[in-house]
Design a protein around this motif. Structure first.
Motif, short mmCIF file in Angstrom:
data_model
loop_
_atom_site.label_atom_id
_atom_site.label_comp_id
_atom_site.label_asym_id
_atom_site.label_seq_id
_atom_site.Cartn_x
_atom_site.Cartn_y
_atom_site.Cartn_z
N THR A 1 0.62 -1.23 -0.11
CA THR A 1 -0.06 -0.26 -0.10
C THR A 1 1.24 1.32 0.16
OG1 THR A 1 -0.30 0.13 2.25
CG2 THR A 1 -1.57 -1.13 1.31
N ASP A 2 0.59 2.59 -0.49
CA ASP A 2 1.15 3.52 0.10
C ASP A 2 1.25 4.02 0.89
OD1 ASP A 2 0.29 3.97 -2.96
OD2 ASP A 2 -1.26 5.43 -2.23
N GLU A 3 0.56 3.38 2.02
CA GLU A 3 0.70 3.70 3.31
C GLU A 3 2.05 3.01 4.08
OE1 GLU A 3 -3.42 4.92 2.71
OE2 GLU A 3 -1.76 2.67 2.45
N THR A 4 1.80 1.73 3.45
CA THR A 4 3.47 1.28 3.57
C THR A 4 5.12 1.64 2.77
OG1 THR A 4 2.23 -1.62 4.08
CG2 THR A 4 4.85 -1.48 3.43
N ALA B 1 5.38 4.61 2.40
CA ALA B 1 5.93 5.62 3.24
C ALA B 1 6.30 5.80 3.86
CB ALA B 1 3.95 6.56 3.13
N LEU B 2 5.83 4.48 4.85
CA LEU B 2 6.57 3.96 6.06
C LEU B 2 7.62 3.43 6.37
CD1 LEU B 2 6.89 3.32 8.99
CD2 LEU B 2 5.58 1.26 8.51
#
Length: 461
Positions: free
Chosen positions: A24-27, A29-30
């Motif tokens: 995901t985009d969240e992963t 970014a993390l």
């Protein structure tokens, strides 16, 4: 040693879902945040990450892709600014990168005799990527973290010399070191642990490898060729992260290492291996139906090699704990399968990710703690003279209660497969598998050492 016996069982269901749970985009970014935090902690001003098709996992950790056909570099500064340096055939990939980066063309990264339009020196290109003496500390990231006891590991570089020379010319007063450790070190590397999204992503490759090996085992029969069996070791056009192995009898005839047209014969030793992002699966044994068909002089293979080995696999699965050190796990295996007798010499367990072997916390006297989110391979390789090997290698994830809850909530199909696998290991193979050990494929601990007896597997008594 626990009682280990061969018993007729129902083989596990091949359960790869043929569905990729994308990062995901969240992963992503993390991941960037983790790298920048590591750079800040280690006082690294900029990193330069090398990539080619076989050595691009640290690069793809941030970009999502590896560059095909040619080398490339990713430059990342501590303020988050990034530059992608590409040859001719990967210029288009910058628009797909999960990490926004400024594109710089270096045609010398291209294949021989391709057009050199726009040619500049690599030093000039690196300077355009803001590499200069302004950076006091520059980390070069290849794929290998050196662990020598005799050399300065940060001064050993695994990137091509012309690239290192260009970095040194662009920033001659900077401290330039190999810092692949910030990515892959088992204690503090950013890639050593995974979130629920990453585990779901990697479960695809781990279960695919297992299904392929189980299918190859089903295909083993007298008179078949290695190549016919090996055709089951790749699927869906996915790129293996190891060279597939389907080898019978004596290996490496004429130094040829791929499967051949050699025909399988009764009594042959045989090995099967394949792997994809997320995990490898491997099996070794004999092409026989019963112990009575073992070759002369090898009649006690079960008691001398295979049963003690499977006892070690069982012990590994039952006793691995979150919070224990890698040294403790190493000693547990040494106690049940002594090196002096069984002559295994690699780590009895290692981390896996995009690559099959990333690094390992499991070493003698290692103080590195096993942590929730780690993906580990069971990689114990006995070598007893006069006998075939024994191998039942697959991957697992360690997950505490919070990570298990997150996985169950966000990836119910993956979680249901994991629960079904746990119950198979417990109920059919009689192994007391802890809740925090998540089998990433249905083949974990299913071991048929006689390749013509498809349902005769080891179980714990």
């Amino acid at each position: 040693m626990a009682k280990i016996e061969l018993k007729k069982v129902t083989p596990p269901t091949k359960d790869n879902e043929a569905k990729i749970y994308h990062l995901t985009d969240e992963t992503m970014a993390l991941r960037k945040e983790k790298v920048l935090a590591a750079m800040q902690k280690e006082n690294i001003d900029s990193i330069i990450i090398y990539c080619d098709l076989e050595h691009g996992s640290n690069f793809s950790y941030l970009t999502g892709f590896m560059t095909r056909f040619e080398e490339s570099l990713l430059v990342l500064h501590q303020d988050g600014t990034a530059f992608f340096i590409s040859g001719n055939e990967n210029l288009k990939m910058n628009q797909h990168s999960r990490l926004p980066a400024t594109l710089l063309h270096y045609p010398q990264f291209s294949l021989p005799d391709q057009p050199m339009k726009g040619e500049k020196s690599l030093t000039a290109v690196l300077q355009a990527a803001k590499i200069s003496n302004e950076q006091q500390n520059i980390g070069v990231i290849g794929w290998k973290m050196f662990t020598s006891a005799q050399e300065d590991n940060r001064k050993l570089f695994d990137v091509p010399h012309f690239i290192l020379a260009a970095i040194e010319a662009a920033a001659p007063k900077s401290q330039i070191e190999n810092r692949s450790d910030i990515f892959i070190h088992p204690a503090y590397g950013v890639r050593a642990t995974n979130n629920a999204n990453e585990i779901a992503y990697y479960e695809f490759g781990s279960s695919l490898a297992s299904d392929c090996v189980l299918s190859a085992l089903d295909a083993v029969n007298l008179g078949k060729t290695e190549m016919a069996v090996a055709s089951h070791l790749v699927r869906y056009g996915q790129t293996p992260n190891v060279m597939p192995i389907a080898a019978c009898g004596e290996r490496f005839l004429n130094a040829f290492i791929s499967p051949t047209d050699k025909k399988i014969q009764l009594g042959d030793k045989m090995s099967l291996t394949t792997g994809f992002k997320g995990g490898l699966a491997s099996r070794s044994g004999y092409v026989i139906h019963t112990a009575k068909e073992l070759p002369k002089g090898q009649e006690n293979y079960l008691s001398k090699v295979a049963q003690p080995y499977f006892n070690a696999v069982t012990t590994w699965l039952e006793q691995i704990e979150i919070g224990m050190t890698g040294g403790q796990l190493y000693q547990i295996i040494e106690d049940v399968l002594p090196q002096n007798t069984y002559h295994w010499h690699l780590n009895p367990g290692h981390l896996t990710a995009d690559e099959e072997w990333m690094s390992s916390p499991v070493k003698e006297n290692s103080s590195v703690k096993l942590t929730s989110g780690m993906l580990l391979q069971i990689d114990i390789i006995p070598a007893v003279a006069g006998f075939a090997g024994a191998s039942c290698e697959n991957g697992i994830a360690l997950a505490d209660a919070n990570l298990r809850q997150e996985l169950a909530a966000n990836y119910p199909a993956v979680w249901q497969r994991i629960k079904t696998r746990q119950e198979y290991i417990r109920q059919t193979l009689n192994i007391t598998l802890p809740d925090h050990v998540l089998p990433l494929s249905s083949g974990v601990a299913f071991y048929t050492p006689f390749f013509l007896a498809k349902d005769l597997a080891f179980v714990k008594g």
